[in-house]
Design a protein around this motif. Structure first.
Motif, PDB file in Angstrom:
ATOM      1  N   ILE A 107       0.860  -1.197   0.000  1.00  0.00           N
ATOM      2  CA  ILE A 107       0.000   0.000   0.000  1.00  0.00           C
ATOM      3  C   ILE A 107       0.884   1.230   0.000  1.00  0.00           C
ATOM      4  O   ILE A 107       1.765   1.364   0.853  1.00  0.00           O
ATOM      5  CB  ILE A 107      -0.860   0.065   1.283  1.00  0.00           C
ATOM      6  CG1 ILE A 107      -1.667  -1.236   1.460  1.00  0.00           C
ATOM      7  CG2 ILE A 107      -1.776   1.284   1.271  1.00  0.00           C
ATOM      8  CD1 ILE A 107      -2.427  -1.279   2.777  1.00  0.00           C
ATOM      9  N   GLY A 155      -7.741   6.214   4.669  1.00  0.00           N
ATOM     10  CA  GLY A 155      -7.275   5.038   5.382  1.00  0.00           C
ATOM     11  C   GLY A 155      -6.006   5.440   6.114  1.00  0.00           C
ATOM     12  O   GLY A 155      -5.104   6.026   5.516  1.00  0.00           O
ATOM     13  N   GLU A 209      -9.871   2.432   8.609  1.00  0.00           N
ATOM     14  CA  GLU A 209     -10.539   3.046   7.450  1.00  0.00           C
ATOM     15  C   GLU A 209     -11.417   4.198   7.928  1.00  0.00           C
ATOM     16  O   GLU A 209     -12.320   4.007   8.735  1.00  0.00           O
ATOM     17  CB  GLU A 209     -11.343   1.985   6.687  1.00  0.00           C
ATOM     18  CG  GLU A 209     -12.224   2.524   5.563  1.00  0.00           C
ATOM     19  CD  GLU A 209     -11.464   3.090   4.362  1.00  0.00           C
ATOM     20  OE1 GLU A 209     -10.251   3.372   4.470  1.00  0.00           O
ATOM     21  OE2 GLU A 209     -12.088   3.288   3.304  1.00  0.00           O
ATOM     22  N   SER A 234      -3.180   6.369   3.669  1.00  0.00           N
ATOM     23  CA  SER A 234      -3.091   5.513   2.477  1.00  0.00           C
ATOM     24  C   SER A 234      -3.408   6.333   1.227  1.00  0.00           C
ATOM     25  O   SER A 234      -4.298   7.170   1.227  1.00  0.00           O
ATOM     26  CB  SER A 234      -4.097   4.375   2.598  1.00  0.00           C
ATOM     27  OG  SER A 234      -4.344   3.815   1.326  1.00  0.00           O
ATOM     28  N   GLY A 274      -4.471   4.979  -1.389  1.00  0.00           N
ATOM     29  CA  GLY A 274      -5.430   4.186  -2.169  1.00  0.00           C
ATOM     30  C   GLY A 274      -4.788   3.555  -3.382  1.00  0.00           C
ATOM     31  O   GLY A 274      -5.451   3.290  -4.385  1.00  0.00           O
ATOM     32  N   TYR A 301      -2.409   0.347  -4.583  1.00  0.00           N
ATOM     33  CA  TYR A 301      -1.945  -0.957  -4.101  1.00  0.00           C
ATOM     34  C   TYR A 301      -1.302  -1.740  -5.224  1.00  0.00           C
ATOM     35  O   TYR A 301      -1.730  -1.652  -6.373  1.00  0.00           O
ATOM     36  CB  TYR A 301      -3.123  -1.781  -3.572  1.00  0.00           C
ATOM     37  CG  TYR A 301      -4.138  -0.985  -2.797  1.00  0.00           C
ATOM     38  CD1 TYR A 301      -3.879  -0.586  -1.486  1.00  0.00           C
ATOM     39  CD2 TYR A 301      -5.346  -0.608  -3.376  1.00  0.00           C
ATOM     40  CE1 TYR A 301      -4.819   0.163  -0.774  1.00  0.00           C
ATOM     41  CE2 TYR A 301      -6.280   0.144  -2.683  1.00  0.00           C
ATOM     42  CZ  TYR A 301      -6.007   0.522  -1.381  1.00  0.00           C
ATOM     43  OH  TYR A 301      -6.936   1.263  -0.687  1.00  0.00           O
ATOM     44  N   VAL A 351     -11.156  -2.342   0.767  1.00  0.00           N
ATOM     45  CA  VAL A 351     -10.414  -1.897   1.943  1.00  0.00           C
ATOM     46  C   VAL A 351     -10.924  -2.590   3.203  1.00  0.00           C
ATOM     47  O   VAL A 351     -10.170  -3.255   3.913  1.00  0.00           O
ATOM     48  CB  VAL A 351     -10.500  -0.361   2.088  1.00  0.00           C
ATOM     49  CG1 VAL A 351      -9.887   0.081   3.413  1.00  0.00           C
ATOM     50  CG2 VAL A 351      -9.787   0.313   0.925  1.00  0.00           C
ATOM     51  N   LEU A 363      -8.405  -5.685   2.938  1.00  0.00           N
ATOM     52  CA  LEU A 363      -7.227  -5.144   3.624  1.00  0.00           C
ATOM     53  C   LEU A 363      -7.347  -5.242   5.141  1.00  0.00           C
ATOM     54  O   LEU A 363      -6.486  -5.802   5.807  1.00  0.00           O
ATOM     55  CB  LEU A 363      -7.010  -3.671   3.241  1.00  0.00           C
ATOM     56  CG  LEU A 363      -6.507  -3.377   1.838  1.00  0.00           C
ATOM     57  CD1 LEU A 363      -6.228  -1.883   1.693  1.00  0.00           C
ATOM     58  CD2 LEU A 363      -5.248  -4.171   1.553  1.00  0.00           C
TER      59      LEU A 363
END
Lengths: 372, 426
Positions: free
Chosen positions: A149, A166, A181, A192, A194, A196, A219, A223
């Motif tokens: 990530i 996130g 999240e 994050s 977003g 990946y 997510v 995740l």
């Protein structure tokens, strides 16, 4: 990066973008005078050597489809691979609307099955940043991660925006040890992006498993739930990055483009591609007073423009003053009209002598095709 | 191959030697113009806007930039399955090869290209004029008059008429006489170098002309006079818009300057008649806090901290703080350093002007090396030149392509002098 395919998730509705997203999904929001938000991630992928990209979309995607077309502008109009757009569809197995990010990818599993690349790069379509993904892939391989990530230290983002992201915590070896999240109380500043990287085969099996159990969000249901089952690593990104997910962030991002260090970070070394419009170069008449502003092709300026971003084909007539504002394509600021802390969408006409004033933290927005 | 009613042949061969250092490495049609265009874009855009989708571009001088500019014709929507744009250069034939001898010879050598589309009509264009013209209206006129040839003409001032091919015609437009650059012109209707011919008639004349050993193989000098002599039906189609031959340094500069007026005589912002060109992949331009820009056109990717007045800047130009650019043209990706002053100059692509330099100052003395080219007070800097810091450069100065600081004997270049690469005159 021949061995990587790209998926851009551009589905959701961004209510926080207010009028800017009533007619368009957030990746299609105009940014920086001539771009749409999705241009950045798409160019990043192309500049990384990715040649097979799927864009999954479902909310008001007309303008996004119109913008992307055959993918020509990103050099993605290819005989093999290239650009694919995936709106929701009905079939015996599908109910139509995507129920979440995992569901949207699961519904397009054929695209994943038919591709040959070993890795998939999944990314959001509404973020403004410039990078290539080579380094992230290298780390992904080195750490033998299941999922990597991309994250960034969000010390230049208002705290309240963190609860839209996130938030993760990483160990010293970059392994992700906690993922919240959209937390109300974020317990770190690491947001994050977003973005990946995951092996294609693994992604397919995770999606199948997830949807079979009636879960639909990549997510939350993959995740977060599998954080300790899978080897999930973080990849630290250090450059300029903004998600244009609220009016405030959208306004701020455009204003930040006026800073040379930001525009150099975004445009200095990479080419950001976009759909071209064949406009003449911008024209400045004798009375023009323009300072600290971005002005796109096709503009005609006779008035004063300060700390503003003007998109293509904007007209600023004599005596008009545009300050701290964003004016989109083909809008007209008539004689002696004044604009301050405002965002005008496409084809807006601000009539003679009118005055619009917002606040720096709360810019006023005028929707498309409105005459004020 | 589908039959086409009319196809275009664009004569883009000319070196354009009167543009001096601007055409050292490119053919005249590929010279940059108007902030983002090349001269040929106007004819190509006219074609597609007039509904002509099949264009042969005849070229032979320094074709690299022209070829890469045109490519497969995508910017003009001419990447077609049938037709589109084709670059026609001279080639070696079974017995021998030959360069295009004249405009008519260039077309003669490509008869088989035209035959592939078996058109009723061909339109012959030159790739070095700035204008917007609907060729379909001219074709209607040609058909109404049942003409063999129609030549588009424009009214020029009497004193300039002797520079052009002049048409003498009856009131209805029927041409009875053609004079190439007459000393005492009888009319002021000058040929614009735009001709429509019935293809079969022209084909015949091209073959006949080729067999004639003492012919110049030129449309103006040979084909049109001999058609007139034979009593063919020849008509003048009067055009009344903006039309400029930008073949000299002065005309090129003036025509560019025409674009920055409040209501320019030539409108590039016309949504119904767009001028197409490959667009640069650059962000919108940025005007800094200390900048001042007036009466100018600024293209994408420019970054401006200095002052720009009455000038045209192409994509990717950087103007540093304190620099002042006036009455000038600065082409793509050039860098104007701090406190530079530029007056009435043309700066080509990828040029760097060192800090504190001053260009275009002093007396208006014509250039010693090429007085017929550099004589209108305009200083011209060739592409990729690198001018040292604190240089002072006069008027009508020519700076050669690729000149570096080592080529300057002194930092003071008087009006009318030139600076050559390696000190050698080519």
């Amino acid at each position: 990066m021949k061995n990587v395919m790209g998926i851009i998730l551009s589905g959701g509705r961004s209510t926080k973008l207010k009028e800017l997203s009533t007619m368009r999904s957030s990746p299609a929001v105009p940014v920086g005078g001539k771009y749409r938000a999705v241009d950045f991630v798409l160019s990043n992928m192309v500049n990384s050597g990715i040649r097979n990209v799927g864009v999954i979309t479902q909310y008001s995607f007309r303008s996004l489809m119109d913008h992307l077309g055959s993918g020509k502008e990103w050099d993605l109009d290819r005989k093999t691979d290239g650009l694919f757009i995936f709106p929701p569809f009905l079939s015996d197995d599908n109910s139509g609307w995507y129920r979440g990010t995992a569901d949207s990818m699961y519904n397009n599993l054929t695209f994943l099955k038919r591709s040959n690349e070993e890795y998939v790069l999944i990314s959001q379509g509404n973020c403004v940043y410039t990078t290539t993904f080579d380094d992230m892939l290298r780390q992904h391989k080195e750490t033998e991660a299941d999922i990597t990530i991309a994250y960034r230290e969000m010390n230049d983002v208002p705290i309240e925006e963190l609860s839209n992201m996130g938030i993760l915590q990483v160990a010293e070896d970059q392994r992700v040890i906690d993922f919240q999240e959209k937390p109300i109380h974020p317990n770190s500043l690491l947001g994050s992006l977003g973005t990946y990287i995951i092996k294609r085969e693994l992604l397919m099996s995770l999606l199948e498993e997830c949807v079979a159990h009636g879960y639909y969000d990549f997510v939350l249901d993959i995740l977060v739930k599998m954080l300790h089952k899978l080897k999930i690593y973080g990849y630290k990104f250090n450059g300029y990055w903004r998600s244009v997910s609220s009016v405030q962030m959208y306004y701020r991002c455009n204003m930040e483009l006026l800073k040379p260090e930001v525009s150099n970070d975004l445009f200095g070394s990479a080419k950001i591609f976009t759909k071209v419009k064949d406009e003449a170069p911008a024209k400045f008449n004798e009375e023009a007073e323009v300072r600290n502003s971005i002005v796109a092709d096709g503009c005609i300026i006779e008035g004063t423009v300060e700390n503003s971003v003007l998109f293509r084909g904007v007209t600023v007539k004599k005596g008009a003053v545009v300050k701290d504002s964003i004016v989109m394509q083909e809008s007209i600021i008539e004689e002696n009209a004044t604009l301050n802390y405002a965002i005008l969408d496409k084809n807006v006409i601000l009539s003679k002598g009118r005055c619009l004033k917002g606040e720096e933290t709360w810019p006023i927005i005028i929707g498309k095709n409105v005459m004020v | 191959m589908n039959k086409k009613e009319m196809i275009a042949l664009l004569l883009a061969g000319g070196q354009g030697s009167r543009l001096g250092v601007l055409t050292k490495n490119v053919a005249k049609p590929a010279v940059l113009y108007g902030g983002k265009y090349r001269i040929i874009d106007f004819s190509l855009s006219n074609c597609i806007n007039s509904g002509i989708d099949t264009v042969g571009v005849l070229t032979q001088y320094q074709p690299l930039k022209l070829n890469s500019h045109i490519g497969i014709g995508k910017p003009w929507d001419m990447d077609r399955i049938d037709g589109g744009v084709t670059i026609l250069s001279p080639y070696l034939k079974a017995e021998s090869g030959e360069w295009f001898k004249g405009t008519a010879n260039a077309v003669y050598q490509n008869i088989h290209y035209v035959d592939r589309y078996s058109p009723e009509y061909v339109i012959i264009l030159s790739g070095d004029h700035i204008y917007k013209m609907d060729y379909s209206k001219m074709l209607d006129f040609h058909k109404e008059n049942k003409a063999d040839a129609t030549i588009s003409v424009i009214n020029v001032p009497y004193e300039e008429a002797s520079r052009y091919g002049i048409m003498n015609c009856h009131d209805n437009g029927n041409i009875y006489e053609f004079e190439e650059k007459p000393k005492n012109p009888k009319s002021t209707l000058a040929s614009m170098g735009v001709y429509i011919f019935n293809w079969l008639t022209l084909r015949e004349y091209l073959i006949k002309d080729n067999e004639c050993p003492d012919s110049d193989n030129d449309f103006g000098k040979n084909i049109i006079p001999s058609m007139l002599k034979d009593g063919k039906s020849m008509w003048a189609y009067q055009f009344s818009g903006y039309w400029r031959d930008v073949g000299t340094i002065q005309a090129f500069w003036e025509s560019n300057m025409d674009l920055v007026g409040r209501v320019p005589p030539f409108n590039l912002f016309d949504a119904d008649w767009k001028i197409y060109t490959p667009n640069p992949v650059k962000p919108a331009h940025y005007i800094g806090p200390s900048a001042c820009v007036k009466k100018s056109m600024i293209a994408e990717g420019c970054t401006i901290y200095g002052t720009v007045i009455n000038s045209i800047l192409f994509p990717g130009v950087l103007v540093e703080e304190g620099a002042v650019i006036q009455d000038s043209i600065v082409m793509s990706n050039s860098k104007i350093c701090k406190n530079v002053s530029i007056n009435k100059s043309i700066i080509s692509e990828l040029v760097t002007i060192g800090a504190n330099s001053r260009l275009g100052e002093g007396a208006d003395i014509q250039n010693e090396f090429k007085p017929s080219i550099y004589n209108s007070g305009i200083t011209v800097v060739g592409e990729q030149a690198n001018i040292p810091d604190s240089a002072i450069i006069g008027k009508n100065v020519m700076i050669d392509v690729g000149v570096g600081p080592e080529d300057f004997d002194s930092l003071f270049i008087e009006s009318g002098k030139s600076v050559f690469k390696g000190g050698v005159i080519e």
